[in-house]
Enzyme design. Structure first.
Site, PDB file in Angstrom:
ATOM      1  CG  HIS A  71      -0.416   0.352   2.498  1.00 49.41           C
ATOM      2  ND1 HIS A  71      -0.102  -0.587   3.458  1.00 49.41           N
ATOM      3  CD2 HIS A  71      -0.111   1.548   3.049  1.00 49.41           C
ATOM      4  CE1 HIS A  71       0.362   0.016   4.531  1.00 49.41           C
ATOM      5  NE2 HIS A  71       0.369   1.317   4.313  1.00 49.41           N
ATOM      6  CD  GLU A  85      17.673  10.176   7.316  1.00 49.05           C
ATOM      7  OE1 GLU A  85      18.546  10.586   8.113  1.00 49.05           O
ATOM      8  OE2 GLU A  85      17.366  10.765   6.259  1.00 49.05           O
ATOM      9  CG  ASN A  87      17.183  14.531  12.810  1.00 48.64           C
ATOM     10  OD1 ASN A  87      16.257  14.942  12.104  1.00 48.64           O
ATOM     11  ND2 ASN A  87      17.532  15.135  13.935  1.00 48.64           N
ATOM     12  CD  GLN A  90      20.511  16.601  12.778  1.00 46.66           C
ATOM     13  OE1 GLN A  90      20.132  17.645  13.299  1.00 46.66           O
ATOM     14  NE2 GLN A  90      21.389  15.798  13.361  1.00 46.66           N
ATOM     15  CD  GLU A  95      21.909  11.212   6.421  1.00 45.76           C
ATOM     16  OE1 GLU A  95      21.288  11.884   7.246  1.00 45.76           O
ATOM     17  OE2 GLU A  95      23.111  11.426   6.115  1.00 45.76           O
ATOM     18  CG  ASP A 119      -0.023  -3.975   2.855  1.00 47.91           C
ATOM     19  OD1 ASP A 119       0.503  -3.493   1.830  1.00 47.91           O
ATOM     20  OD2 ASP A 119      -0.358  -3.295   3.846  1.00 47.91           O
ATOM     21  CB  SER A 214       2.702   2.056   6.249  1.00 49.62           C
ATOM     22  OG  SER A 214       1.450   2.207   6.845  1.00 49.62           O
TER      23      SER A 214
END
Length: 266
Positions: A71, A85, A87, A90, A95, A119, A214
Protein backbone atom coordinates in the site's frame (compact mmCIF):
# COMPACT_ATOMS: atom_id res chain seq x y z
CA UNK A 1 -2.51 10.68 2.95
CA UNK A 2 -2.38 7.88 0.37
CA UNK A 3 -3.47 5.22 2.84
CA UNK A 4 -6.55 7.18 3.92
CA UNK A 5 -7.93 6.47 0.46
CA UNK A 6 -7.64 2.77 1.18
CA UNK A 7 -9.36 3.31 4.51
CA UNK A 8 -12.24 5.16 2.87
CA UNK A 9 -12.84 2.39 0.37
CA UNK A 10 -12.92 -0.19 3.16
CA UNK A 11 -15.67 1.77 4.87
CA UNK A 12 -17.65 1.67 1.63
CA UNK A 13 -17.25 -2.10 1.59
CA UNK A 14 -19.36 -2.28 4.72
CA UNK A 15 -16.83 -2.63 7.54
CA UNK A 16 -17.79 -1.14 10.88
CA UNK A 17 -15.84 2.02 11.70
CA UNK A 18 -14.88 0.32 14.97
CA UNK A 19 -12.90 -2.38 13.20
CA UNK A 20 -11.80 -0.83 9.92
CA UNK A 21 -8.05 -1.12 9.42
CA UNK A 22 -6.31 2.13 8.56
CA UNK A 23 -3.27 1.37 6.42
CA UNK A 24 -1.11 4.33 7.27
CA UNK A 25 0.58 2.84 10.18
CA UNK A 26 3.76 5.47 13.37
CA UNK A 27 5.30 4.54 16.58
CA UNK A 28 3.05 5.69 19.43
CA UNK A 29 4.26 5.40 23.02
CA UNK A 30 7.82 4.71 21.98
CA UNK A 31 11.15 6.44 22.40
CA UNK A 32 13.94 7.62 20.14
CA UNK A 33 16.03 4.71 18.95
CA UNK A 34 19.75 4.75 19.55
CA UNK A 35 21.37 6.15 16.42
CA UNK A 36 21.77 3.46 13.75
CA UNK A 37 20.78 0.67 16.13
CA UNK A 38 18.46 -0.72 13.43
CA UNK A 39 20.72 -0.50 10.36
CA UNK A 40 18.36 -2.36 8.02
CA UNK A 41 15.64 0.29 8.47
CA UNK A 42 15.06 2.55 5.47
CA UNK A 43 13.02 5.66 4.78
CA UNK A 44 10.87 5.45 1.64
CA UNK A 45 10.34 8.92 0.19
CA UNK A 46 8.36 10.36 -2.71
CA UNK A 47 9.09 13.45 -4.77
CA UNK A 48 6.56 16.27 -4.77
CA UNK A 49 6.96 19.98 -5.45
CA UNK A 50 10.68 19.66 -5.94
CA UNK A 51 11.21 18.11 -2.50
CA UNK A 52 11.39 14.62 -1.02
CA UNK A 53 8.91 13.53 1.64
CA UNK A 54 8.96 10.53 3.97
CA UNK A 55 5.95 8.28 3.44
CA UNK A 56 6.82 4.78 4.71
CA UNK A 57 9.46 2.59 6.22
CA UNK A 58 11.02 -0.55 4.84
CA UNK A 59 13.78 -3.10 5.31
CA UNK A 60 16.94 -3.54 3.26
CA UNK A 61 17.04 -7.27 2.42
CA UNK A 62 19.66 -7.22 -0.36
CA UNK A 63 22.13 -4.50 -1.26
CA UNK A 64 19.76 -3.47 -4.06
CA UNK A 65 16.38 -4.70 -2.77
CA UNK A 66 14.00 -3.30 -0.15
CA UNK A 67 10.96 -4.96 1.42
CA UNK A 68 8.00 -2.71 2.24
CA UNK A 69 4.19 -2.69 2.22
CA UNK A 70 2.34 -2.79 -1.08
CA UNK A 71 0.00 0.00 0.00
CA UNK A 72 3.01 2.30 0.33
CA UNK A 73 3.67 2.23 -3.40
CA UNK A 74 0.15 2.12 -4.83
CA UNK A 75 0.44 5.63 -6.28
CA UNK A 76 2.51 6.23 -9.44
CA UNK A 77 5.11 8.55 -7.96
CA UNK A 78 8.86 8.91 -8.11
CA UNK A 79 10.33 7.17 -5.07
CA UNK A 80 13.72 6.97 -3.46
CA UNK A 81 15.13 5.01 -0.54
CA UNK A 82 17.34 6.48 2.17
CA UNK A 83 19.54 4.06 4.12
CA UNK A 84 21.70 4.95 7.10
CA UNK A 85 19.08 7.48 8.17
CA UNK A 86 18.25 8.62 11.70
CA UNK A 87 17.14 12.26 11.69
CA UNK A 88 14.95 13.15 8.72
CA UNK A 89 15.44 16.88 9.21
CA UNK A 90 19.22 16.96 9.10
CA UNK A 91 22.16 15.30 7.40
CA UNK A 92 23.60 12.69 9.74
CA UNK A 93 26.54 12.02 7.45
CA UNK A 94 25.68 8.33 7.24
CA UNK A 95 22.87 8.45 4.66
CA UNK A 96 22.88 6.97 1.18
CA UNK A 97 20.18 8.02 -1.29
CA UNK A 98 19.13 5.65 -4.06
CA UNK A 99 16.26 5.90 -6.53
CA UNK A 100 13.73 3.09 -6.81
CA UNK A 101 14.09 1.50 -10.25
CA UNK A 102 11.31 -1.10 -10.11
CA UNK A 103 8.34 -1.88 -7.87
CA UNK A 104 7.02 -5.44 -7.55
CA UNK A 105 3.87 -5.67 -5.43
CA UNK A 106 2.41 -9.06 -4.58
CA UNK A 107 0.11 -10.08 -7.46
CA UNK A 108 -2.78 -10.78 -5.06
CA UNK A 109 -2.58 -7.40 -3.35
CA UNK A 110 -5.85 -5.46 -3.62
CA UNK A 111 -5.69 -1.87 -2.40
CA UNK A 112 -9.45 -1.91 -1.90
CA UNK A 113 -9.32 -4.92 0.42
CA UNK A 114 -6.35 -4.60 2.73
CA UNK A 115 -7.73 -7.18 5.17
CA UNK A 116 -7.32 -9.86 2.50
CA UNK A 117 -3.58 -9.62 3.11
CA UNK A 118 -0.69 -9.72 0.61
CA UNK A 119 0.36 -6.21 1.72
CA UNK A 120 3.97 -6.63 0.66
CA UNK A 121 6.15 -5.26 -2.12
CA UNK A 122 9.78 -5.41 -3.17
CA UNK A 123 11.65 -2.39 -4.49
CA UNK A 124 14.64 -2.85 -6.77
CA UNK A 125 17.09 -0.03 -6.33
CA UNK A 126 18.84 1.73 -9.19
CA UNK A 127 22.18 0.70 -7.67
CA UNK A 128 23.47 -1.29 -4.75
CA UNK A 129 24.07 0.52 -1.48
CA UNK A 130 27.32 0.19 0.42
CA UNK A 131 27.04 -1.94 3.55
CA UNK A 132 28.79 -0.59 6.64
CA UNK A 133 28.19 -0.05 10.36
CA UNK A 134 25.15 2.11 9.56
CA UNK A 135 23.69 0.10 6.69
CA UNK A 136 23.08 -3.63 7.05
CA UNK A 137 20.79 -6.27 5.58
CA UNK A 138 17.81 -7.31 7.66
CA UNK A 139 17.70 -10.90 8.88
CA UNK A 140 14.57 -12.68 7.68
CA UNK A 141 12.91 -15.65 9.43
CA UNK A 142 12.75 -19.13 7.99
CA UNK A 143 9.80 -19.78 5.74
CA UNK A 144 6.68 -20.68 7.70
CA UNK A 145 8.00 -19.53 11.07
CA UNK A 146 5.21 -18.65 13.51
CA UNK A 147 5.97 -16.45 16.51
CA UNK A 148 4.96 -17.70 19.93
CA UNK A 149 2.49 -15.51 21.79
CA UNK A 150 4.18 -12.68 23.70
CA UNK A 151 7.46 -12.93 21.80
CA UNK A 152 9.64 -9.85 22.38
CA UNK A 153 9.37 -7.51 19.38
CA UNK A 154 10.12 -3.89 18.51
CA UNK A 155 8.47 -1.71 15.89
CA UNK A 156 10.59 1.08 14.43
CA UNK A 157 9.76 4.06 12.25
CA UNK A 158 9.31 7.78 11.72
CA UNK A 159 5.52 7.67 11.91
CA UNK A 160 3.22 9.83 14.00
CA UNK A 161 3.88 9.78 17.74
CA UNK A 162 0.15 10.04 18.47
CA UNK A 163 -3.09 9.71 16.53
CA UNK A 164 -3.37 12.73 14.18
CA UNK A 165 -0.04 14.00 15.50
CA UNK A 166 3.13 15.01 13.68
CA UNK A 167 5.63 12.70 12.05
CA UNK A 168 8.71 11.98 14.12
CA UNK A 169 11.93 13.49 12.85
CA UNK A 170 14.18 10.93 14.55
CA UNK A 171 13.76 7.17 14.32
CA UNK A 172 11.49 5.84 17.08
CA UNK A 173 11.13 2.38 18.56
CA UNK A 174 8.50 0.78 20.78
CA UNK A 175 8.30 -2.59 22.47
CA UNK A 176 5.36 -4.52 21.01
CA UNK A 177 5.12 -8.14 22.17
CA UNK A 178 3.52 -10.42 19.61
CA UNK A 179 -0.09 -11.53 19.94
CA UNK A 180 -0.90 -15.03 18.70
CA UNK A 181 -3.23 -15.51 15.74
CA UNK A 182 -5.78 -17.32 17.91
CA UNK A 183 -6.04 -14.32 20.23
CA UNK A 184 -5.76 -11.61 17.59
CA UNK A 185 -8.45 -13.17 15.40
CA UNK A 186 -10.88 -13.55 18.31
CA UNK A 187 -14.03 -11.43 18.35
CA UNK A 188 -12.77 -9.15 21.13
CA UNK A 189 -9.66 -8.29 19.10
CA UNK A 190 -9.60 -8.05 15.27
CA UNK A 191 -11.90 -10.94 14.45
CA UNK A 192 -11.90 -12.11 10.83
CA UNK A 193 -10.02 -8.99 9.68
CA UNK A 194 -6.80 -10.75 10.68
CA UNK A 195 -5.56 -13.66 8.56
CA UNK A 196 -2.95 -16.30 9.34
CA UNK A 197 -0.58 -14.57 6.90
CA UNK A 198 -0.42 -11.64 9.31
CA UNK A 199 1.31 -10.94 12.62
CA UNK A 200 -0.22 -8.94 15.45
CA UNK A 201 1.80 -7.09 18.08
CA UNK A 202 0.94 -4.74 20.92
CA UNK A 203 -2.65 -3.89 21.72
CA UNK A 204 -2.07 -2.50 25.22
CA UNK A 205 -3.65 0.84 24.30
CA UNK A 206 -0.37 2.68 24.89
CA UNK A 207 2.20 1.61 22.30
CA UNK A 208 1.53 1.01 18.62
CA UNK A 209 2.36 1.80 15.04
CA UNK A 210 0.73 4.80 13.36
CA UNK A 211 0.68 6.84 10.13
CA UNK A 212 4.14 6.93 8.58
CA UNK A 213 5.35 3.61 10.01
CA UNK A 214 3.74 1.55 7.24
CA UNK A 215 6.06 -0.81 5.41
CA UNK A 216 8.59 -0.72 8.21
CA UNK A 217 9.88 -3.70 10.18
CA UNK A 218 8.74 -5.57 13.25
CA UNK A 219 11.97 -6.88 14.77
CA UNK A 220 11.45 -9.97 16.96
CA UNK A 221 13.94 -11.87 19.08
CA UNK A 222 13.97 -15.60 18.32
CA UNK A 223 16.76 -17.92 19.45
CA UNK A 224 18.90 -15.00 20.54
CA UNK A 225 18.71 -13.10 17.25
CA UNK A 226 16.51 -10.28 16.00
CA UNK A 227 14.81 -10.99 12.69
CA UNK A 228 12.25 -8.99 10.73
CA UNK A 229 9.03 -10.96 11.22
CA UNK A 230 6.57 -8.28 10.12
CA UNK A 231 5.92 -5.50 7.61
CA UNK A 232 3.76 -2.80 9.19
CA UNK A 233 0.35 -2.90 7.52
CA UNK A 234 -2.61 -1.43 9.42
CA UNK A 235 -4.04 -0.09 12.67
CA UNK A 236 -7.57 0.66 13.85
CA UNK A 237 -9.46 3.61 12.35
CA UNK A 238 -10.48 4.49 15.93
CA UNK A 239 -6.89 5.48 16.63
CA UNK A 240 -3.39 4.10 16.50
CA UNK A 241 -3.11 2.92 20.11
CA UNK A 242 -6.48 1.28 20.79
CA UNK A 243 -6.64 -1.46 23.41
CA UNK A 244 -7.20 -4.94 21.93
CA UNK A 245 -6.53 -3.62 18.44
CA UNK A 246 -2.87 -4.59 18.03
CA UNK A 247 -0.85 -3.21 15.16
CA UNK A 248 -1.13 -5.67 12.28
CA UNK A 249 1.81 -6.67 10.11
CA UNK A 250 2.27 -8.77 7.00
CA UNK A 251 3.91 -12.01 8.18
CA UNK A 252 7.28 -12.10 6.42
CA UNK A 253 7.72 -15.87 6.80
CA UNK A 254 4.63 -16.42 4.62
CA UNK A 255 6.30 -14.73 1.64
CA UNK A 256 9.90 -15.98 1.65
CA UNK A 257 9.48 -18.10 -1.50
CA UNK A 258 7.69 -15.29 -3.33
CA UNK A 259 10.46 -12.83 -2.47
CA UNK A 260 13.20 -15.23 -3.51
CA UNK A 261 11.46 -15.80 -6.84
CA UNK A 262 11.01 -12.07 -7.47
CA UNK A 263 14.65 -11.32 -6.77
CA UNK A 264 15.88 -14.25 -8.86
CA UNK A 265 13.77 -13.21 -11.87
CA UNK A 266 14.55 -9.50 -11.72
Amino acid sequence: MLRFLVFASLVLCGHSTEDVPETDARVVGGAEARRNSWPSQISLQYQYGGSWHHTCGGTLIRSNWVMTAAHCVDSPMTYRVVVGEHNLSQNDGTEQYVNVQKIVSHPYWNKNNVVAGYDIALLRLAKSVTLNNYVQLGVLPREGTILANNSPCYITGWGRTRTNGELAQTLQQAYLPSVSYSICSSSSYWGSSVKNTMVCAGGDGVRSGCQGDSGGPLHCMVNGQYAVHGVTSFVSSMGCNVARKPTVFTRVSAYISWMNNVIASN
